[in-house]
Enzyme design. Structure first.
Site, PDB file in Angstrom:
ATOM      1  N   ASN A  63     -23.776  48.807 -71.609  1.00  0.00           N
ATOM      2  CA  ASN A  63     -23.576  48.542 -70.166  1.00  0.00           C
ATOM      3  C   ASN A  63     -24.309  47.216 -70.207  1.00  0.00           C
ATOM      4  O   ASN A  63     -25.269  46.922 -71.084  1.00  0.00           O
ATOM      5  CB  ASN A  63     -24.090  49.547 -69.282  1.00  0.00           C
ATOM      6  N   HIS A  97     -16.477  37.699 -51.447  1.00  0.00           N
ATOM      7  CA  HIS A  97     -16.997  38.273 -52.908  1.00  0.00           C
ATOM      8  C   HIS A  97     -18.375  37.623 -52.832  1.00  0.00           C
ATOM      9  O   HIS A  97     -18.425  36.353 -53.094  1.00  0.00           O
ATOM     10  CB  HIS A  97     -16.229  38.171 -53.954  1.00  0.00           C
ATOM     11  N   HIS A  98     -19.578  38.524 -53.040  1.00  0.00           N
ATOM     12  CA  HIS A  98     -20.775  37.834 -53.347  1.00  0.00           C
ATOM     13  C   HIS A  98     -21.359  38.479 -54.789  1.00  0.00           C
ATOM     14  O   HIS A  98     -21.900  39.668 -54.624  1.00  0.00           O
ATOM     15  CB  HIS A  98     -21.766  38.204 -52.438  1.00  0.00           C
ATOM     16  N   GLU A  99     -21.007  37.976 -55.798  1.00  0.00           N
ATOM     17  CA  GLU A  99     -21.732  38.412 -56.949  1.00  0.00           C
ATOM     18  C   GLU A  99     -23.001  37.647 -57.154  1.00  0.00           C
ATOM     19  O   GLU A  99     -23.496  36.389 -57.065  1.00  0.00           O
ATOM     20  CB  GLU A  99     -20.939  38.003 -58.446  1.00  0.00           C
ATOM     21  N   HIS A 130     -21.520  46.911 -55.077  1.00  0.00           N
ATOM     22  CA  HIS A 130     -21.247  47.325 -56.616  1.00  0.00           C
ATOM     23  C   HIS A 130     -22.549  47.107 -57.416  1.00  0.00           C
ATOM     24  O   HIS A 130     -23.164  46.038 -57.126  1.00  0.00           O
ATOM     25  CB  HIS A 130     -20.114  46.471 -57.163  1.00  0.00           C
ATOM     26  N   GLU A 131     -22.691  47.895 -58.517  1.00  0.00           N
ATOM     27  CA  GLU A 131     -23.945  47.973 -59.061  1.00  0.00           C
ATOM     28  C   GLU A 131     -25.208  48.303 -58.575  1.00  0.00           C
ATOM     29  O   GLU A 131     -26.151  48.060 -58.930  1.00  0.00           O
ATOM     30  CB  GLU A 131     -23.883  46.727 -60.020  1.00  0.00           C
ATOM     31  N   GLU A 187     -19.884  51.064 -55.436  1.00  0.00           N
ATOM     32  CA  GLU A 187     -19.253  51.643 -56.582  1.00  0.00           C
ATOM     33  C   GLU A 187     -20.148  52.596 -57.211  1.00  0.00           C
ATOM     34  O   GLU A 187     -20.018  53.965 -56.932  1.00  0.00           O
ATOM     35  CB  GLU A 187     -19.025  50.316 -57.700  1.00  0.00           C
ATOM     36  N   GLU A 222     -12.490  49.774 -63.605  1.00  0.00           N
ATOM     37  CA  GLU A 222     -12.648  48.658 -64.545  1.00  0.00           C
ATOM     38  C   GLU A 222     -12.870  49.137 -66.012  1.00  0.00           C
ATOM     39  O   GLU A 222     -12.328  48.363 -67.243  1.00  0.00           O
ATOM     40  CB  GLU A 222     -13.898  47.767 -64.201  1.00  0.00           C
TER      41      GLU A 222
END
Length: 703
Positions: free
Chosen positions: A194, A414-416, A484-485, A503, A509
């Site tokens: 990962n 979307h905010h990564e 997510h994460e 998530e 994915e």
């Protein structure tokens, strides 16, 4: 009603070294919790179900850093018992009303050598137990640091378990089914790569942990209301079959920092001889505080499409250009850069998705890779990665928003963060205000990679506080969050229902990264979804990934019928039709179910369930008399026999059944399905075939 008994002692000969035991029983009399105080003042407990031991005598308490431990030397000051029964209405959910019914015992302890006070609150429900530690305000305990939580869960045998490796950074693993005694030998094989991970033990596993005893008792261990604390893992003493609590440390190796008065999260044990009861339990939500958002009218379930799957499969890219080896925001000039031709978040492509959403009645469109910085976003331990407000040259925020509005479609931001958490917090107000200024009401946030500050873990107390801060800050701006994460949910969405999705598990994915086990989706509802909904991103119709990207030979281990069923069995108020519009256009008859299926429910009925093998659920769409049924099948082909007796007796319905064809095979023939219509009533019984990795979906519409 509260009953208070002071200095009541029950001496029991069958408790070794025990001087005191107090008992509280569930409302239906089937679950019994015994609080135990041993001769040396060590607190503990045990749990029985239908007079059968489930958790043997297990210790409670803490070791503290640079302070006398809180694990022995206690005497009982007092205890209180009470009964609570309410029905509350969630903003969204698997049902429109949830009953919260339990019997409670609050045990008040004093450590004689220090004078410190520690309370333990037990709540016993019909389907299990929740307990937490409480530290009241007191003169002898203010600031303290927990070195280890000594909570134990002593098993009664070598149960079958569905587990993933203990890890401080990720839950993105396939589940392993094994005996408890086999965990150590299978650990290395179960750990797969990962982008950020840190396992800690050869017998360490994560919660929610699902188990089954040899005599057919289902047990689930998890936690609820994880606030200002570290994530709970479990480390197995496989000689004695005892799970010991293991908390995620921070960058210094330290566990939670505490300030009295304070509470820990709840530790939960669900138990039943019917697996369906585990799926139906709402213990996790009920152990959280009621909603604190006064006006929740802006929180609405969403069905959406987006430019995501083509990026995950490698057909498209997040980055705009290949010209730059490194990017510095405010310095790098994108105006003269050469577009790489694979960028997914272009005006043209996003307008196509908006048109598709409008045509088929979807609520929103999610766009990833719209903002500058993706060229070197990952793997460089970079602090200032994104500013969350500056678009690429080929994505016009105002133009896209106006176009979406004209079509009656909402855009999803979307905010990564690339796990540069300090950077995200610096920009959070500006980013949320940018969303509100441009009509975005929901955000998908991401935390891919190792955490900055360097050495911090995704599941440490510091990061738990960040995730909570982001949710609460978003509520101030009336923004829904799909993280997510981030940490797996623990029912906090009851208190903050703008946490509309997470998530925090191995999602779709991974089907583009080599595939997941075909029974993966028959385990997740018993584990990850115990704490809250998952943005699993279902709806993949093209299983051969090489048709999207010739350089990717992955295969989606599922049939189309299975993918349809996920919209029912993988509950979420946030559901994505994840595949490309081009692939849906090839199977518009099957796609009809994705269009029809609801995302918010009045009632859920759990028809069949066996972890790792199959799940069948029927749900009634909120505010209607229409029902949707989903079945996902795991290990082997089976005949699913269900009754439609949940339908109203005086009504008639038309059912559309989407099922695996006889020759369907998740590996070789995944797109083989049948569709048939029939009249049904509450007396109808159905027998349907589900292949390995397959299933069926049914829409039942009132006539």
């Amino acid at each position: 009603m509260i009953r208070k008994l002071i200095f009541t002692v029950i001496c029991l000969l069958n408790y070794s070294n025990t001087i005191l035991a107090q008992v509280v029983i569930s409302p239906n009399k089937e679950v019994q919790l015994d609080f135990i105080l041993q001769e040396n003042g060590t607190p503990g407990y045990k749990i029985a179900y239908k007079n059968k031991a489930i958790i043997k005598s297990s210790k409670l308490g803490f070791t503290l850093k640079e302070s006398e431990n809180l694990d022995n030397g206690f005497t009982l000051l007092d205890y209180e018992t009470s009964t609570f029964d309410e029905t509350w209405k969630p903003v969204w959910g698997e049902e429109s009303e949830i009953r919260n019914h339990y019997n409670e015992m609050l045990v008040k302890l004093k450590q004689e050598s220090t004078g410190r006070l520690m309370n333990i609150r037990f709540r016993v429900f019909d389907e299990g137990v929740g307990f937490r530690y409480e530290f009241p305000e007191q003169p002898n305990l203010g600031h303290f640091v927990i070195e280890d939580e000594k909570t134990q869960f002593a098993m009664t045998g070598d149960h079958t378990a569905f587990w993933i490796p203990g890890d401080y950074d990720t839950q993105e693993y396939d589940y392993t089914e094994s005996r408890l005694s086999e965990i150590r030998g299978l650990m290395d094989k179960s750990i797969t790569g990962n982008l950020s991970q840190k396992s800690f033990s050869s017998t360490g596993v994560q919660t929610s942990l699902m188990m089954k005893t040899d005599d057919g008792i289902y047990i689930n261990i998890h936690e609820a209301a994880l606030i200002d604390y570290s994530v709970l893992h479990l480390e197995l003493d496989d000689e004695n079959m005892v799970f010991n609590a293991w908390l995620t440390p921070d960058v210094q190796g330290t566990k939670p920092y505490m300030i009295a008065p304070a509470n820990t999260p709840w530790r939960t044990v669900m138990v039943s001889d019917d697996a369906r009861d585990i799926l139906a339990s709402r213990i996790t939500y009920n152990l959280n505080d009621p909603c604190v958002i006064e006006d929740t009218s802006w929180i609405k379930p969403v069905k959406y499409v987006g430019v995501w799957w083509e990026m995950i499969t490698g057909k498209s890219s997040w980055a705009y250009t290949n010209d730059f080896k490194a990017v510095k925001l405010g310095v790098t000039e994108y105006g003269t850069a050469t577009a790489n031709g694979t960028h997914g978040a272009t005006n043209k492509r996003v307008k196509e998705l908006i048109d598709f959403a409008a045509l088929h009645g979807f609520d929103g469109v999610l766009v990833e890779g719209w903002n500058v910085g993706w060229e070197d976003w990952f793997g460089h331990s970079k602090d200032y990665v994104f500013d969350f407000v500056t678009p690429y040259p080929d994505f016009n925020v105002d133009e896209i928003q106006a176009y979406a509005k004209s079509k009656g479609v909402e855009m999803i931001m979307h905010h990564e963060t690339s796990s540069s958490v300090r950077n995200y917090e610096r920009h959070l107000d500006a980013a949320y205000q940018f969303m509100k200024d441009h009509g975005y009401n929901a955000v998908k946030s991401g935390y891919v990679g190792d955490i900055l500050p360097r050495g911090e873990n995704h599941y440490s107390q510091w990061m738990i506080n960040h995730y909570q801060y982001a949710i609460e800050k978003a509520a101030n701006y009336e923004i829904m969050v799909n993280a997510h994460e981030a940490v797996r949910p623990t029912g906090i969405a009851r208190t903050y229902p703008n946490l509309i999705g997470n998530e925090s598990a191995r999602g779709t994915e991974y089907q583009a990264f080599g595939g997941s086990k075909p029974n993966h989706v028959t385990v997740l509802p018993f584990t990850r979804l115990i704490g809250g909904p998952m943005d699993y991103t279902p709806g993949i119709f093209e299983m051969d990934i090489s048709k999207l990207n010739p350089n990717n030979n992955s295969h989606v281990n599922s049939t189309i019928a299975n993918q349809l069923a996920l919209y029912v069995t993988m509950y979420s108020p946030l559901q994505m039709a994840a595949d490309l519009p081009e692939n849906y256009n090839k199977f518009l008859d099957a796609f009809q179910f994705v269009k029809d299926v609801a995302v918010d429910w009045d009632k859920s009925v759990y028809l069949e369930a066996e972890p790792g093998s199959y799940i069948t659920i029927a749900r009634k769409a909120k505010g209607t008399n229409n029902w949707f049924v989903g079945n996902v099948n795991g290990k082997q082909t089976r005949e699913s026999n269900i009754s439609l007796d949940f339908l109203d007796k005086d009504k008639k319905y038309t059912a559309t059944i989407y099922a695996d064809a006889k020759d369907a095979n998740y590996k070789t023939n995944p797109q083989a399905y049948t569709i048939r219509k029939m009249k049904v009533t509450n007396k109808t019984k159905l027998s349907l075939n589900s292949v390995e990795g397959g299933g069926y979906a049914i829409s039942i519409m009132e006539e």
